[in-house]
Scaffold this motif. Structure first.
Motif, PDB file in Angstrom:
ATOM      1  N   VAL A 196       0.837  -1.204   0.000  1.00  0.00           N
ATOM      2  CA  VAL A 196       0.000   0.000   0.000  1.00  0.00           C
ATOM      3  C   VAL A 196       0.871   1.253   0.000  1.00  0.00           C
ATOM      4  O   VAL A 196       0.667   2.173  -0.810  1.00  0.00           O
ATOM      5  N   TYR A 197       1.875   1.289   0.881  1.00  0.00           N
ATOM      6  CA  TYR A 197       2.718   2.482   0.946  1.00  0.00           C
ATOM      7  C   TYR A 197       3.655   2.602  -0.256  1.00  0.00           C
ATOM      8  O   TYR A 197       3.988   3.716  -0.678  1.00  0.00           O
ATOM      9  N   ALA A 198       4.062   1.470  -0.823  1.00  0.00           N
ATOM     10  CA  ALA A 198       4.899   1.537  -2.029  1.00  0.00           C
ATOM     11  C   ALA A 198       4.106   2.060  -3.219  1.00  0.00           C
ATOM     12  O   ALA A 198       4.635   2.822  -4.049  1.00  0.00           O
ATOM     13  N   ASN A 210      -4.459  -5.716   0.030  1.00  0.00           N
ATOM     14  CA  ASN A 210      -3.767  -5.818   1.315  1.00  0.00           C
ATOM     15  C   ASN A 210      -4.397  -6.956   2.103  1.00  0.00           C
ATOM     16  O   ASN A 210      -5.552  -6.875   2.525  1.00  0.00           O
ATOM     17  N   LEU A 211      -3.632  -8.021   2.308  1.00  0.00           N
ATOM     18  CA  LEU A 211      -4.107  -9.191   3.037  1.00  0.00           C
ATOM     19  C   LEU A 211      -3.636  -9.079   4.491  1.00  0.00           C
ATOM     20  O   LEU A 211      -2.576  -9.564   4.857  1.00  0.00           O
ATOM     21  N   LEU A 215      -2.116  -0.402   8.542  1.00  0.00           N
ATOM     22  CA  LEU A 215      -1.967   0.811   7.744  1.00  0.00           C
ATOM     23  C   LEU A 215      -1.860   2.043   8.644  1.00  0.00           C
ATOM     24  O   LEU A 215      -2.507   3.069   8.412  1.00  0.00           O
ATOM     25  N   ASP A 216      -1.022   1.956   9.668  1.00  0.00           N
ATOM     26  CA  ASP A 216      -0.886   3.079  10.594  1.00  0.00           C
ATOM     27  C   ASP A 216       0.562   3.507  10.792  1.00  0.00           C
ATOM     28  O   ASP A 216       0.874   4.235  11.733  1.00  0.00           O
ATOM     29  N   ARG A 241      -6.082  -3.592  15.992  1.00  0.00           N
ATOM     30  CA  ARG A 241      -5.217  -2.636  15.298  1.00  0.00           C
ATOM     31  C   ARG A 241      -5.538  -2.597  13.804  1.00  0.00           C
ATOM     32  O   ARG A 241      -5.532  -1.525  13.190  1.00  0.00           O
ATOM     33  N   ILE A 242      -5.840  -3.760  13.217  1.00  0.00           N
ATOM     34  CA  ILE A 242      -6.238  -3.800  11.807  1.00  0.00           C
ATOM     35  C   ILE A 242      -7.474  -2.928  11.593  1.00  0.00           C
ATOM     36  O   ILE A 242      -7.507  -2.057  10.712  1.00  0.00           O
ATOM     37  N   GLU A 243      -8.508  -3.150  12.396  1.00  0.00           N
ATOM     38  CA  GLU A 243      -9.756  -2.404  12.224  1.00  0.00           C
ATOM     39  C   GLU A 243      -9.545  -0.909  12.427  1.00  0.00           C
ATOM     40  O   GLU A 243     -10.097  -0.083  11.701  1.00  0.00           O
ATOM     41  N   SER A 244      -8.738  -0.548  13.420  1.00  0.00           N
ATOM     42  CA  SER A 244      -8.476   0.862  13.676  1.00  0.00           C
ATOM     43  C   SER A 244      -7.750   1.527  12.514  1.00  0.00           C
ATOM     44  O   SER A 244      -8.101   2.629  12.081  1.00  0.00           O
ATOM     45  N   SER A 245      -6.744   0.828  11.968  1.00  0.00           N
ATOM     46  CA  SER A 245      -5.942   1.443  10.895  1.00  0.00           C
ATOM     47  C   SER A 245      -6.653   1.416   9.544  1.00  0.00           C
ATOM     48  O   SER A 245      -6.283   2.150   8.634  1.00  0.00           O
ATOM     49  N   TRP A 246      -7.681   0.569   9.419  1.00  0.00           N
ATOM     50  CA  TRP A 246      -8.455   0.503   8.174  1.00  0.00           C
ATOM     51  C   TRP A 246      -9.743   1.325   8.240  1.00  0.00           C
ATOM     52  O   TRP A 246     -10.452   1.439   7.244  1.00  0.00           O
TER      53      TRP A 246
END
Length: 314
Positions: A196-198, A210-211, A215-216, A241-246
Motif C-alpha cells: 500500500v505504501y509503495a 492488502n491481506l 496501515l498506521d 489494530r487492523i480495524e483501527s488502521s483501516w
C-alpha cells in the motif's frame, strides 16, 4: 504455467541488515504456451528446504521439528523455463509476510497466473526466513516478533524493494508479455502494509490488495485514490489494530471466516495436511490458520483476490 527465477541488485542502496549492495530474488509465474518437456518446479531448493525445516518450528511453535517433513519434496504446478503464452498480460507484484519467504505465496500466485497474469513473487532478504542468492544463503535476522524500530526498518526496506521491482518490470525476462498499463500489487501482513505504501505515490500501479497488513505506520493513506482490497481473517490477534488502521479507508472489504492470520499463505493448505498426518495438533492448526475447511478457505481467497484484479485491471 511457466516459472523463472530472477536475481536483482540495487546499486543505489546499502542493505540495512548486512551492508553491501541490496540484493533481491524473484520468482516469476506466467501463462505458458506449452509445458511439455519442462519439469515441474519444486517449491524450495534443497538448500532452502534445509533452512526452512530448521526455521519453521522456531517461528511457529507446534510445526514439525527438523527432519519430520521432507520440505524439498513439495512440487508446485509451475514448469521451469516453459515458453510464455504470446500476448500482453497484467502484472501482479507480491510481497510476503514478515519472516516469510516468497515461496509461501505459491498457491495463490499460481491461481492468479493460471488466469492470465504475470505474477512476480518478491523475497526480502534479511527478514525472510531464507533466501538463496547467487552470492549465498541469507537467513532471517529476526528472533521473535520485531520491535517497533525493526518493524519500521522492515517496511522501509520492503517499500524500496518493491519500487525497484516496479522500476525493473520493463527489463525482466517476461517484459515482452507484460501489459505495463495494467499493474497490480498484493501482499500479506507486513507485505500488505508495504504494497500500500509503495504504491501510494506510484501512478504506474493501478490496484492493490492488502491481506491483513496494518496501515498506521505513516498515517492512514485515505487519499490512496486507486482501487484497494482490504482482506482479513476473523481470528487474527491484531484484529483491533487492523480495524483501527483501516477504519476510514475507502476500499472493497472481505473476510475469511473461522480462520487465522496465515490462512492467506501456503500454510493454509499445508497445516491441515500436517494435522491429518498427525504431525501438528488441532491447537496448532487453529492458532496458525483456523478451523475452516482448507479447500473452502483457499477457494474464497482465490475468488476474492482474483475477482478484484480481474475487475480493476480490465
Amino acid at each position: 504455467m511457466g516459472r523463472c527465477r530472477v536475481h536483482l541488485t540495487d546499486p543505489t542502496r546499502t542493505d540495512p541488515w548486512v551492508g553491501g549492495l541490496r540484493e533481491l530474488m524473484l520468482t516469476i509465474l506466467y501463462p505458458a504456451r506449452t509445458v511439455r518437456g519442462f519439469p515441474r518446479a519444486p517449491q524450495l531448493t534443497p538448500n532452502e528446504a534445509t533452512v526452512f525445516a530448521e526455521y519453521a518450528p522456531l517461528v511457529h511453535p507446534g510445526l514439525p521439528q527438523q527432519g519430520a517433513v521432507d520440505w524439498g519434496a513439495v512440487l508446485t504446478h509451475s514448469h521451469e523455463g516453459a515458453p510464455p503464452l504470446p500476448g500482453r498480460h497484467p502484472a501482479l507484484v507480491y510481497s510476503p509476510g514478515g519472516g516469510d519467504s516468497r515461496t509461501l505465496g505459491t498457491s495463490l500466485a499460481e491461481d492468479l497466473a493460471g488466469h492470465g497474469r504475470v505474477v512476480v513473487l518478491v523475497d526480502h532478504p534479511g527478514d525472510a526466513s531464507q533466501v538463496e542468492l547467487p552470492t549465498g544463503m541469507r537467513r532471517t535476522v529476526l528472533v521473535g516478533p520485531p520491535d517497533p524500530a525493526t518493524f519500521r526498518t522492515m517496511i522501509d526496506t520492503r517499500i524500496a524493494d518493491l519500487r525497484l521491482v516496479i522500476d525493473r518490470l520493463r527489463s525482466l525476462p517476461l517484459a515482452p508479455v507484460i501489459d505495463h498499463r495494467r499493474i497490480g500489487m498484493y501482499g500479506h501482513s507486513a507485505g500488505g502494509t508495504a504494497v500500500v505504501y509503495a504504491a501510494r505515490p506510484d501512478v504506474r500501479v493501478n490496484a492493490v490488495a492488502n491481506l491483513e497488513g496494518y496501515l498506521d505506520l505513516y498515517g492512514t493513506p485515505t487519499d490512496f485514490g486507486r482501487p484497494l482490497l482490504l482482506f482479513r481473517t476473523d481470528g487474527f490477534e491484531g484484529a483491533d489494530r487492523i480495524e483501527s488502521s483501516w477504519k476510514d479507508q475507502p476500499a472493497h472489504r472481505a473476510r475469511l471466516s473461522d480462520t487465522n492470520h496465515w490462512a492467506f499463505t501456503d500454510y493454509g493448505s499445508l497445516v491441515p495436511q500436517l494435522q491429518t498426518a498427525g504431525l501438528v495438533t488441532a491447537a496448532t492448526r487453529k492458532a496458525l490458520v483456523g478451523t475452516a475447511a482448507a479447500a473452502a478457505t483457499l477457494a474464497q481467497l482465490r475468488h476474492e483476490v482474483g475477482a478484484f484484479f480481474a475487475r480493476e485491471l480490465r
